[in-house]
Design a protein around this motif. Structure first.
Motif, PDB file in Angstrom:
ATOM      1  N   PHE A  48       0.832  -1.199   0.000  1.00  0.00           N
ATOM      2  CA  PHE A  48       0.000   0.000   0.000  1.00  0.00           C
ATOM      3  C   PHE A  48       0.871   1.255   0.000  1.00  0.00           C
ATOM      4  O   PHE A  48       0.644   2.179  -0.776  1.00  0.00           O
ATOM      5  CB  PHE A  48      -0.929  -0.001   1.216  1.00  0.00           C
ATOM      6  CG  PHE A  48      -1.834   1.194   1.282  1.00  0.00           C
ATOM      7  CD1 PHE A  48      -3.090   1.150   0.693  1.00  0.00           C
ATOM      8  CD2 PHE A  48      -1.442   2.366   1.910  1.00  0.00           C
ATOM      9  CE1 PHE A  48      -3.927   2.255   0.735  1.00  0.00           C
ATOM     10  CE2 PHE A  48      -2.265   3.475   1.956  1.00  0.00           C
ATOM     11  CZ  PHE A  48      -3.518   3.420   1.370  1.00  0.00           C
ATOM     12  N   THR A  49       1.879   1.262   0.862  1.00  0.00           N
ATOM     13  CA  THR A  49       2.766   2.426   0.964  1.00  0.00           C
ATOM     14  C   THR A  49       3.509   2.671  -0.342  1.00  0.00           C
ATOM     15  O   THR A  49       3.649   3.806  -0.782  1.00  0.00           O
ATOM     16  CB  THR A  49       3.763   2.237   2.125  1.00  0.00           C
ATOM     17  OG1 THR A  49       3.024   2.082   3.335  1.00  0.00           O
ATOM     18  CG2 THR A  49       4.681   3.425   2.267  1.00  0.00           C
ATOM     19  N   SER A  50       3.957   1.599  -0.994  1.00  0.00           N
ATOM     20  CA  SER A  50       4.711   1.780  -2.239  1.00  0.00           C
ATOM     21  C   SER A  50       3.827   2.254  -3.390  1.00  0.00           C
ATOM     22  O   SER A  50       4.320   2.869  -4.329  1.00  0.00           O
ATOM     23  CB  SER A  50       5.443   0.489  -2.617  1.00  0.00           C
ATOM     24  OG  SER A  50       4.560  -0.469  -3.126  1.00  0.00           O
ATOM     25  N   PHE A  52       0.416   3.870  -2.882  1.00  0.00           N
ATOM     26  CA  PHE A  52      -0.424   5.024  -2.567  1.00  0.00           C
ATOM     27  C   PHE A  52       0.323   6.153  -1.864  1.00  0.00           C
ATOM     28  O   PHE A  52      -0.205   7.249  -1.736  1.00  0.00           O
ATOM     29  CB  PHE A  52      -1.616   4.593  -1.710  1.00  0.00           C
ATOM     30  CG  PHE A  52      -2.601   3.754  -2.477  1.00  0.00           C
ATOM     31  CD1 PHE A  52      -3.589   4.346  -3.237  1.00  0.00           C
ATOM     32  CD2 PHE A  52      -2.515   2.373  -2.459  1.00  0.00           C
ATOM     33  CE1 PHE A  52      -4.489   3.583  -3.952  1.00  0.00           C
ATOM     34  CE2 PHE A  52      -3.416   1.596  -3.171  1.00  0.00           C
ATOM     35  CZ  PHE A  52      -4.403   2.202  -3.919  1.00  0.00           C
ATOM     36  N   GLU A  53       1.504   5.886  -1.383  1.00  0.00           N
ATOM     37  CA  GLU A  53       2.294   6.912  -0.714  1.00  0.00           C
ATOM     38  C   GLU A  53       3.699   6.871  -1.306  1.00  0.00           C
ATOM     39  O   GLU A  53       3.854   6.594  -2.475  1.00  0.00           O
ATOM     40  CB  GLU A  53       2.295   6.651   0.793  1.00  0.00           C
ATOM     41  CG  GLU A  53       0.890   6.758   1.408  1.00  0.00           C
ATOM     42  CD  GLU A  53       0.840   6.367   2.860  1.00  0.00           C
ATOM     43  OE1 GLU A  53       1.890   6.115   3.465  1.00  0.00           O
ATOM     44  OE2 GLU A  53      -0.280   6.309   3.405  1.00  0.00           O
ATOM     45  N   ILE A  54       4.713   7.120  -0.494  1.00  0.00           N
ATOM     46  CA  ILE A  54       6.096   7.022  -0.959  1.00  0.00           C
ATOM     47  C   ILE A  54       6.779   5.997  -0.073  1.00  0.00           C
ATOM     48  O   ILE A  54       6.866   6.172   1.140  1.00  0.00           O
ATOM     49  CB  ILE A  54       6.824   8.378  -0.863  1.00  0.00           C
ATOM     50  CG1 ILE A  54       6.152   9.389  -1.793  1.00  0.00           C
ATOM     51  CG2 ILE A  54       8.294   8.218  -1.202  1.00  0.00           C
ATOM     52  CD1 ILE A  54       6.670  10.797  -1.657  1.00  0.00           C
ATOM     53  N   GLY A  55       7.220   4.932  -0.681  1.00  0.00           N
ATOM     54  CA  GLY A  55       7.880   3.887   0.085  1.00  0.00           C
ATOM     55  C   GLY A  55       8.359   2.781  -0.823  1.00  0.00           C
ATOM     56  O   GLY A  55       8.160   2.817  -2.034  1.00  0.00           O
ATOM     57  N   ARG A  93      -1.445   8.809 -11.161  1.00  0.00           N
ATOM     58  CA  ARG A  93      -0.218   8.562 -10.397  1.00  0.00           C
ATOM     59  C   ARG A  93      -0.284   7.201  -9.716  1.00  0.00           C
ATOM     60  O   ARG A  93       0.696   6.450  -9.707  1.00  0.00           O
ATOM     61  CB  ARG A  93       0.007   9.663  -9.359  1.00  0.00           C
ATOM     62  CG  ARG A  93       1.340   9.526  -8.630  1.00  0.00           C
ATOM     63  CD  ARG A  93       1.590  10.646  -7.642  1.00  0.00           C
ATOM     64  NE  ARG A  93       0.697  10.633  -6.505  1.00  0.00           N
ATOM     65  CZ  ARG A  93       0.856   9.852  -5.431  1.00  0.00           C
ATOM     66  NH1 ARG A  93       1.860   9.030  -5.350  1.00  0.00           N
ATOM     67  NH2 ARG A  93      -0.003   9.902  -4.434  1.00  0.00           N
ATOM     68  N   ILE A  94      -1.446   6.865  -9.172  1.00  0.00           N
ATOM     69  CA  ILE A  94      -1.603   5.581  -8.482  1.00  0.00           C
ATOM     70  C   ILE A  94      -1.460   4.429  -9.469  1.00  0.00           C
ATOM     71  O   ILE A  94      -0.804   3.426  -9.182  1.00  0.00           O
ATOM     72  CB  ILE A  94      -2.961   5.514  -7.753  1.00  0.00           C
ATOM     73  CG1 ILE A  94      -3.050   6.602  -6.678  1.00  0.00           C
ATOM     74  CG2 ILE A  94      -3.210   4.128  -7.161  1.00  0.00           C
ATOM     75  CD1 ILE A  94      -1.911   6.623  -5.683  1.00  0.00           C
ATOM     76  N   ILE A  95      -2.052   4.559 -10.637  1.00  0.00           N
ATOM     77  CA  ILE A  95      -1.948   3.499 -11.649  1.00  0.00           C
ATOM     78  C   ILE A  95      -0.490   3.337 -12.078  1.00  0.00           C
ATOM     79  O   ILE A  95       0.003   2.219 -12.215  1.00  0.00           O
ATOM     80  CB  ILE A  95      -2.884   3.786 -12.832  1.00  0.00           C
ATOM     81  CG1 ILE A  95      -4.337   3.610 -12.372  1.00  0.00           C
ATOM     82  CG2 ILE A  95      -2.579   2.883 -14.018  1.00  0.00           C
ATOM     83  CD1 ILE A  95      -5.379   4.132 -13.329  1.00  0.00           C
ATOM     84  N   ALA A  96       0.215   4.449 -12.252  1.00  0.00           N
ATOM     85  CA  ALA A  96       1.644   4.376 -12.612  1.00  0.00           C
ATOM     86  C   ALA A  96       2.443   3.704 -11.493  1.00  0.00           C
ATOM     87  O   ALA A  96       3.280   2.834 -11.765  1.00  0.00           O
ATOM     88  CB  ALA A  96       2.185   5.771 -12.891  1.00  0.00           C
TER      89      ALA A  96
END
Length: 116
Positions: A48-50, A52-55, A93-96
């Motif tokens: 999820f973090t990788s 939807f966020e930065i991780g 961005r999420i799809i990418a």
């Protein structure tokens, strides 16, 4: 102005119904494939973090993600994007990020481990 409301109401109804149908379809895919039981919570959080966020996602969790399968992976991401809590996110961005995370995990899992 009243005619605008008459014409916009069916459009809103159509869009609402389309989202509800997509959500039901995604929920059925998730149920049919037992998607929610194939990954442990720590790896779900990493994925999820990788996306939807930065991780980053560890090789262990990449392994779990690949075992989860592309259908489950993509459907869970789509369902999350449909959740009003995440309406502030950019779907493009999420799809990418989703594609990049999946491809990185595939490459990691498919590559031979270095010998000691």
């Amino acid at each position: 102005m009243a005619s605008l409301n008459v014409y916009s109401a069916p459009g809103v109804l159509f869009l609402t119904r389309a989202v509800a149908m997509a959500t039901k379809e995604n929920d059925q895919i998730i149920k049919d494939n037992n998607c929610e039981t194939k990954m442990g919570l720590p790896c779900v959080l990493e994925a999820f973090t990788s996306i939807f966020e930065i991780g980053t996602i560890s090789s262990k969790c990449c392994g779990e993600l690949v075992v989860l399968g592309k259908v489950c992976h993509s459907t869970l991401v789509k369902r999350t994007l449909e959740n009003p809590l995440f309406k502030y996110l950019s779907p493009a961005r999420i799809i990418a990020n989703n594609i990049q995370t999946w491809n990185n995990c595939l490459a990691l899992i498919d590559s031979p481990s270095p010998s000691a």
